[in-house]
Design a protein around this motif. Sequence first.
Motif, PDB file in Angstrom:
ATOM      1  N   VAL A   1     -12.369 -38.167   1.418  1.00  0.00           N
ATOM      2  CA  VAL A   1     -12.089 -36.770   1.092  1.00  0.00           C
ATOM      3  C   VAL A   1     -13.357 -35.957   1.271  1.00  0.00           C
TER       4      VAL A   1
ATOM      5  N   ASP B   1      -1.979 -34.783  -3.018  1.00  0.00           N
ATOM      6  CA  ASP B   1      -2.645 -34.713  -1.713  1.00  0.00           C
ATOM      7  C   ASP B   1      -3.571 -35.908  -1.495  1.00  0.00           C
ATOM      8  N   LEU B   2      -3.960 -36.559  -2.586  1.00  0.00           N
ATOM      9  CA  LEU B   2      -4.864 -37.716  -2.482  1.00  0.00           C
ATOM     10  C   LEU B   2      -4.140 -39.017  -2.147  1.00  0.00           C
TER      11      LEU B   2
ATOM     12  N   THR C   1     -11.348 -38.553  -7.054  1.00  0.00           N
ATOM     13  CA  THR C   1     -11.686 -39.532  -6.019  1.00  0.00           C
ATOM     14  C   THR C   1     -12.382 -40.753  -6.620  1.00  0.00           C
TER      15      THR C   1
ATOM     16  N   ASN D   1      -5.534 -34.728   7.103  1.00  0.00           N
ATOM     17  CA  ASN D   1      -4.738 -33.714   6.426  1.00  0.00           C
ATOM     18  C   ASN D   1      -5.709 -32.642   5.953  1.00  0.00           C
TER      19      ASN D   1
ATOM     20  N   HIS E   1      -7.265 -42.629   6.486  1.00  0.00           N
ATOM     21  CA  HIS E   1      -6.681 -41.315   6.204  1.00  0.00           C
ATOM     22  C   HIS E   1      -7.730 -40.447   5.516  1.00  0.00           C
ATOM     23  N   THR E   2      -7.934 -39.263   6.080  1.00  0.00           N
ATOM     24  CA  THR E   2      -8.956 -38.344   5.592  1.00  0.00           C
ATOM     25  C   THR E   2      -8.306 -37.046   5.149  1.00  0.00           C
ATOM     26  N   LEU E   3      -8.820 -36.488   4.055  1.00  0.00           N
ATOM     27  CA  LEU E   3      -8.379 -35.194   3.558  1.00  0.00           C
ATOM     28  C   LEU E   3      -9.555 -34.234   3.586  1.00  0.00           C
TER      29      LEU E   3
ATOM     30  N   ILE F   1     -11.827 -43.442  -3.850  1.00  0.00           N
ATOM     31  CA  ILE F   1     -11.827 -42.760  -2.564  1.00  0.00           C
ATOM     32  C   ILE F   1     -13.238 -42.213  -2.329  1.00  0.00           C
TER      33      ILE F   1
ATOM     34  N   ASN G   1      -2.719 -42.031  -0.517  1.00  0.00           N
ATOM     35  CA  ASN G   1      -3.061 -42.790   0.698  1.00  0.00           C
ATOM     36  C   ASN G   1      -4.368 -42.359   1.360  1.00  0.00           C
ATOM     37  N   MET G   2      -5.133 -41.497   0.750  1.00  0.00           N
ATOM     38  CA  MET G   2      -6.403 -41.055   1.344  1.00  0.00           C
ATOM     39  C   MET G   2      -7.503 -42.074   1.042  1.00  0.00           C
ATOM     40  N   GLN G   3      -8.416 -42.223   2.011  1.00  0.00           N
ATOM     41  CA  GLN G   3      -9.556 -43.111   1.840  1.00  0.00           C
ATOM     42  C   GLN G   3     -10.876 -42.353   1.901  1.00  0.00           C
TER      43      GLN G   3
END
Length: 192
Positions: A80, A73-74, A97, A42, A15-17, A102, A76-78
């Motif tokens: 950013v 917003d972070l 992060t 996202n 998952h990327t933000l 992250i 589940n993000m891996q």
Amino acid sequence: MNQLFPIFIKLNQIHTLLVGGGNVAMEKFQALVSNDNALNLNIVAKEIVPEFEMLIKQYPQIKLNIRPFEINDLENMQLVIAATNNRELNEQLRELTTFNNILFNAADKPELCDFYLGSIVKKGDLKVAISTNGKSPTIAKRIKELLNEMLPEEIDETLSLMSAYREQLKGDFEYKVKKLNEHTKNILRHER
């Protein structure tokens, strides 16, 4: 001293933000989708340029939130990527992060980055990443152009044939490597 460790990430498996909605964010977005248009992405942007918003609509799996960044917003993000001109937000993202383990990249801020987005040469299944350790994107771009010219168009066909040949080989790992090396030693000889 260059201490970068090159890896290739399967963007559709993480998952990327992307934070930002301007031209730089659009450039980072294009780099991401050109490598995997099925990525889990996202995007959060306080404002977004119309061209970028139109481009995003071509990718229904991508979530766009036009609002300021929020800490959740972070979740589940891996990975950013910050593409904002807001120094305070970039530094806040760096801290968050780091705290949440992250990986982080801030456009044009190498001192804040865990990783860099390099220049990419792509011919079918062959992908070569080029980095100058953040020192000269212009040199990386020139090397990319050189490799694009040098690599034969039929390299993808060659890769498929080599994959099939590798599957047919019998023997231990050392034997297979020796046979594959013998078979490929003249493939990229550049005639002068």
